[in-house]
Scaffold this active site. Structure first.
Site, PDB file in Angstrom:
ATOM      1  N   LYS A  96      72.171  58.278  -7.735  1.00 35.26           N
ATOM      2  CA  LYS A  96      73.547  58.668  -8.080  1.00 35.26           C
ATOM      3  C   LYS A  96      74.322  57.518  -8.721  1.00 35.26           C
ATOM      4  O   LYS A  96      75.463  57.233  -8.379  1.00 35.26           O
ATOM      5  CB  LYS A  96      74.282  59.209  -6.855  1.00 35.26           C
ATOM      6  CG  LYS A  96      73.606  60.444  -6.250  1.00 35.26           C
ATOM      7  CD  LYS A  96      74.358  60.969  -5.043  1.00 35.26           C
ATOM      8  CE  LYS A  96      73.658  62.187  -4.459  1.00 35.26           C
ATOM      9  NZ  LYS A  96      72.364  61.860  -3.814  1.00 35.26           N
ATOM     10  N   ARG A  97      73.694  56.863  -9.684  1.00 37.18           N
ATOM     11  CA  ARG A  97      74.340  55.772 -10.394  1.00 37.18           C
ATOM     12  C   ARG A  97      75.311  56.318 -11.439  1.00 37.18           C
ATOM     13  O   ARG A  97      75.272  57.486 -11.795  1.00 37.18           O
ATOM     14  CB  ARG A  97      73.282  54.885 -11.062  1.00 37.18           C
ATOM     15  CG  ARG A  97      72.321  54.184 -10.097  1.00 37.18           C
ATOM     16  CD  ARG A  97      73.066  53.289  -9.118  1.00 37.18           C
ATOM     17  NE  ARG A  97      72.177  52.315  -8.490  1.00 37.18           N
ATOM     18  CZ  ARG A  97      71.693  52.403  -7.259  1.00 37.18           C
ATOM     19  NH1 ARG A  97      72.008  53.445  -6.513  1.00 37.18           N
ATOM     20  NH2 ARG A  97      70.918  51.457  -6.766  1.00 37.18           N
TER      21      ARG A  97
END
Length: 271
Positions: A96-97
């Protein structure tokens, strides 16, 4: 890995199951804690027991980062093991960058070049220049959060702006980004009633669907509204499979849970 190859694996295995490798040392069998790398040994046994029943594995990186350098090394060993022994498996770094462009480029390099994952999850809140660096990698996939399965999804994702829910704006806008053909989307199974609307916007994209099992999502409903002509779904189950037992039979019990889901998927595909 191309989406065509992934689709072929789904048809060959009669499965569109993704298994989440979210390893918590407080939950794994106690006898593994005596080993040098209990996280990797847990993953290895689970993978060996289930690889023929799924098409994807998804380690959530938080469960490895929490243990510092040793956890990151366990993640590295896990992805190397999958890529070497089961190269047909589609791998997802659930990280979830999402950050400004040059930072996203470094994140993409870390997961695609160094660790050699097939895909990574990203958050779209910072917009195009935070996502496009991931999309630039050939035969790699960026799985963007669209409509998630958590309770807080209703705080922003379903709020209307100019008469349209925010998640729809996100989906529609992302289609215009460079290399958008490399996009997949996260859509939570607990939001099954939204799939029909999502498919109107992204009819051909793969959707990664968490929330089946422990979070209460319904497989039949997701498939009814979310499946396309090439299936287009990766259904993730984590806790419901990997923690089926905390005894020495954990891998076999994980296989039994995975087999149950795979058989349900095979029935859906046959119909």
């Amino acid at each position: 890995m191309t989406t065509q190859y992934l689709t072929e694996q789904i048809q060959a295995k009669k499965s569109f199951l993704c298994i989440g490798l979210d390893v918590d040392l407080n939950k794994i069998p106690q006898h593994l804690l005596q080993l040098q790398d209990p996280i990797f040994e847990f993953n290895k046994a689970t993978i060996d027991a289930t690889h023929d029943l799924c098409v994807s594995y998804k380690p959530n990186t938080a469960f490895y980062e929490a243990y510092g350098i040793k956890g990151w090394q366990s993640l590295q060993k896990t992805i190397q093991y999958i890529n070497k022994k089961y190269p047909e498996i589609f791998t997802i770094a659930d990280a979830k960058r999402g950050d400004i462009g040059n930072t996203s480029s470094m994140y993409a390099k870390a997961f695609f070049d160094d660790l050699n994952f097939d895909s990574v999850t990203v958050a779209p809140y910072m917009g195009k220049d935070s996502v496009e660096p991931f999309l630039a990698f050939e035969n790699k996939h960026t799985i963007m959060l669209a409509l998630t399965s958590n309770e807080g999804a209703f705080d922003f994702q379903t709020k209307e702006a100019n008469g349209k829910e925010l998640y729809k704006h996100v989906l529609e806008t992302s289609k215009a980004w460079k290399n958008s053909e490399n996009l997949m989307y996260v859509v939570g199974a607990t939001k099954a009633e939204y799939f029909a609307e999502i498919r109107k916007i992204v009819p051909d994209s793969f959707l990664l669907v968490p929330g089946i099992g422990a979070q209460g999502g319904n497989l039949q409903d997701v498939c009814k509204y979310g499946m396309n002509d090439s299936v287009g779904l990766l259904i993730n189950s984590s806790r419901g499979i990997i923690y089926a037992s905390n005894q020495e039979d954990f891998a076999q019990k994980a296989r039994e849970k995975a087999k149950k889901l795979q058989q349900e998927m095979e029935e859906i595909l046959n119909n």
